[in-house]
Design an enzyme around this catalytic site. Structure first.
Site, PDB file in Angstrom:
ATOM      1  N   ALA A  39      35.906  39.107  45.865  1.00 59.50           N
ATOM      2  CA  ALA A  39      35.073  38.353  44.917  1.00 59.50           C
ATOM      3  C   ALA A  39      34.800  39.185  43.657  1.00 59.50           C
ATOM      4  CB  ALA A  39      33.757  37.948  45.581  1.00 59.50           C
TER       5      ALA A  39
ATOM      6  N   GLY B 129      38.967  38.176  40.224  1.00 61.12           N
ATOM      7  CA  GLY B 129      39.765  38.602  39.077  1.00 61.12           C
ATOM      8  C   GLY B 129      41.066  39.263  39.482  1.00 61.12           C
ATOM      9  N   LYS B 130      40.978  40.183  40.434  1.00 63.41           N
ATOM     10  CA  LYS B 130      42.184  40.876  40.888  1.00 63.41           C
ATOM     11  C   LYS B 130      43.009  39.990  41.818  1.00 63.41           C
ATOM     12  CE  LYS B 130      40.043  45.394  40.303  1.00 63.41           C
ATOM     13  NZ  LYS B 130      38.741  44.846  39.844  1.00 63.41           N
TER      14      LYS B 130
ATOM     15  N   ASP C 137      39.597  47.109  46.658  1.00 61.69           N
ATOM     16  CA  ASP C 137      38.755  47.367  45.480  1.00 61.69           C
ATOM     17  C   ASP C 137      37.330  47.439  46.010  1.00 61.69           C
ATOM     18  OD1 ASP C 137      38.350  47.702  42.648  1.00 61.69           O
ATOM     19  OD2 ASP C 137      37.513  45.683  42.621  1.00 61.69           O
TER      20      ASP C 137
ATOM     21  N   CYS D  41      35.083  50.989  40.691  1.00 62.41           N
ATOM     22  CA  CYS D  41      34.640  50.981  39.296  1.00 62.41           C
ATOM     23  C   CYS D  41      33.528  52.015  39.093  1.00 62.41           C
ATOM     24  CB  CYS D  41      34.191  49.601  38.854  1.00 62.41           C
ATOM     25  SG  CYS D  41      32.898  48.864  39.890  1.00 62.41           S
TER      26      CYS D  41
END
Length: 446
Positions: free
Chosen positions: A260, A263-264, A331, A384
């Site tokens: 969620a 985007g990726k 991620d 990130c």
């Protein structure tokens, strides 16, 4: 609405952020429910982000004019901080206008004592000036106050990167974030998208970082017809690199373990061909976020190759007992320190203990999903954040306990940081004026 109303809305937005709202979401909501013109929207955005970005500095100044130990109501403090931010960081607004609006807000929302207090503090600041930060003797505190960054984060970054690089990062993260988009190559080309955006009045630059990335200026990207038609999506340039590192092939079966808002996932899907069996399985803990992934996939016209489901990535064996994947993206949930430019309040919310706790979760996810990777398959781990605790340390610990995996050099479309001496790729906010990101590629041995 007038500029004065923008100031009032800034105080109200900041007070909600202090009560737990995310600055970007709160600001979007405030703008959506107002009828501010473009100039006032820009002012409101500047006041909200600027005050949060410089909050430690502003608070250091403000405390010189408040009795030691005196606790202010959040909205009163925000009235003063917004006024102080305008006085010190904006050069086109006269103090008279700043004072009048702040005092009027205090009068409208508080009693006479609060109005007198706000008036007295503002006039004292105007008369005496603020303390000189350069005179702070402790070098760590001086950096912390100068750049409005908690001392533990300044220490952590200095230990990792040295003082010069740390100062460069600190200077960068208090600057406005660039607006970037990813062209949806499933339905158009970057050349076609660039031409249409320029016709629509956008100023467009090619990304230095990401293959499908463009930087836009002139108006919000979400107003573009290309966005509405699903030909592009809003995504930071460095956030596009983990998917590039996966080296997706059209027929790959891919697992996006922490997907969620998608985007990726949709970036992966754009590189797949459902006619060749290509599919991405996208996981998230919460049904609401799974629906968001599905909506994004539908808007970007790649729903036919996306399978979104609610599942804790640490429990993949329960759902996929007999299935393996060609590629896996983790991620991972992280402290988000690389996003400070876009979410400036993050710096005040996180602690060293948060980062250490997240490391435990990150390792658990890696351990679980690694069993679902085919031999010779590629697992990309990304965050990130820019803290080694959640980045290089996690990779090192994973490899130390998984001798069937090896680190391989991260490759990207534009060969970012080609001269680096590590397999992993760390992007800092001052490198390319993007979000901070970390990417590692791990291959399961054959």
């Amino acid at each position: 609405m007038t500029i004065d109303n923008a100031r009032s809305l800034a105080v109200e937005s900041l007070t909600r952020v202090a009560n737990g709202a995310y600055s970007n979401l709160q600001l979007d909501k405030t703008i959506a429910h107002s009828d501010l013109n473009d100039a006032d929207r820009r002012l409101l955005t500047n006041l909200v982000y600027g005050t949060i970005q410089h909050r430690l500095t502003l608070d250091y100044y403000l405390r010189s004019f408040v009795k030691p130990g005196e606790k202010l109501e959040p909205w009163v403090e925000n009235v003063l901080l917004v006024a102080l931010y305008q006085m010190l960081y904006l050069d086109r607004i006269p103090n008279r206008a700043i004072f009048n609006e702040a005092i009027q807000y205090a009068k409208d929302h508080g009693h006479e004592g609060i109005r007198r207090f706000v008036t007295g503090v503002l006039h004292a600041i105007d008369r005496e000036g603020v303390p000189d930060v350069a005179k702070i003797s402790d070098p760590l505190k001086r950096l912390s106050v100068t750049y409005s960054m908690p001392e533990w984060l300044v220490t952590r970054l200095s230990d990792q990167l040295g003082e010069d690089k740390t100062v460069s990062i600190l200077e960068t993260i208090n600057q406005p974030a660039a607006q970037s988009v990813r062209v949806n190559t499933a339905v158009t080309t970057k050349t076609e998208a660039k031409a249409e955006l320029e016709i629509a009045g956008f100023s467009v630059e090619e990304s230095q970082v990401a293959g499908a990335g463009l930087r836009l200026d002139g108006q919000p990207a979400s107003r573009s017809e290309l966005f509405n038609q699903g030909q592009m999506t809003i995504q930071d340039e460095s956030a596009m690199l983990p998917v590039e590192a996966l080296q997706i092939q059209p027929g790959d079966q891919v697992l996006d373990a922490c997907a969620a808002p998608g985007g990726k996932t949709t970036q992966i899907a754009a590189a797949l061909d459902p006619n060749q069996g290509g599919q991405v399985t996208a996981l998230d803990l919460h049904d609401k976020k799974v629906k968001l992934i599905a909506r994004n996939a539908a808007r970007l016209q790649v729903a036919d190759r996306v399978n979104a489901m609610a599942l804790d990535a640490r429990k993949v064996d329960q759902k996929f007992a007999n299935q393996t994947f060609d590629k896996i993206l983790v991620d991972a949930p992280c402290s988000g320190i690389g996003l400070i430019r876009r979410k400036p309040e993050i710096r005040y919310d996180k602690t060293p203990e948060d980062s250490q706790h997240l490391q435990t979760i990150q390792l658990a996810i890696l351990d679980a999903v690694s069993r679902k990777l085919k031999r010779n398959g590629l697992l990309v781990y990304s965050t990130c954040t820019i803290l080694d605790t959640e980045n290089a340390d996690v990779v090192a610990q994973f490899l130390a306990t998984h001798d069937n995996f090896e680190s391989v050099r991260v490759t990207t479309t534009k060969n970012v940081k080609a001269d680096r001496d590590t397999d992993t790729l760390a992007i800092y906010p001052d490198d390319f004026d993007t979000d901070g990101f970390f990417v590692s590629a791990l291959r399961r041995k054959n």
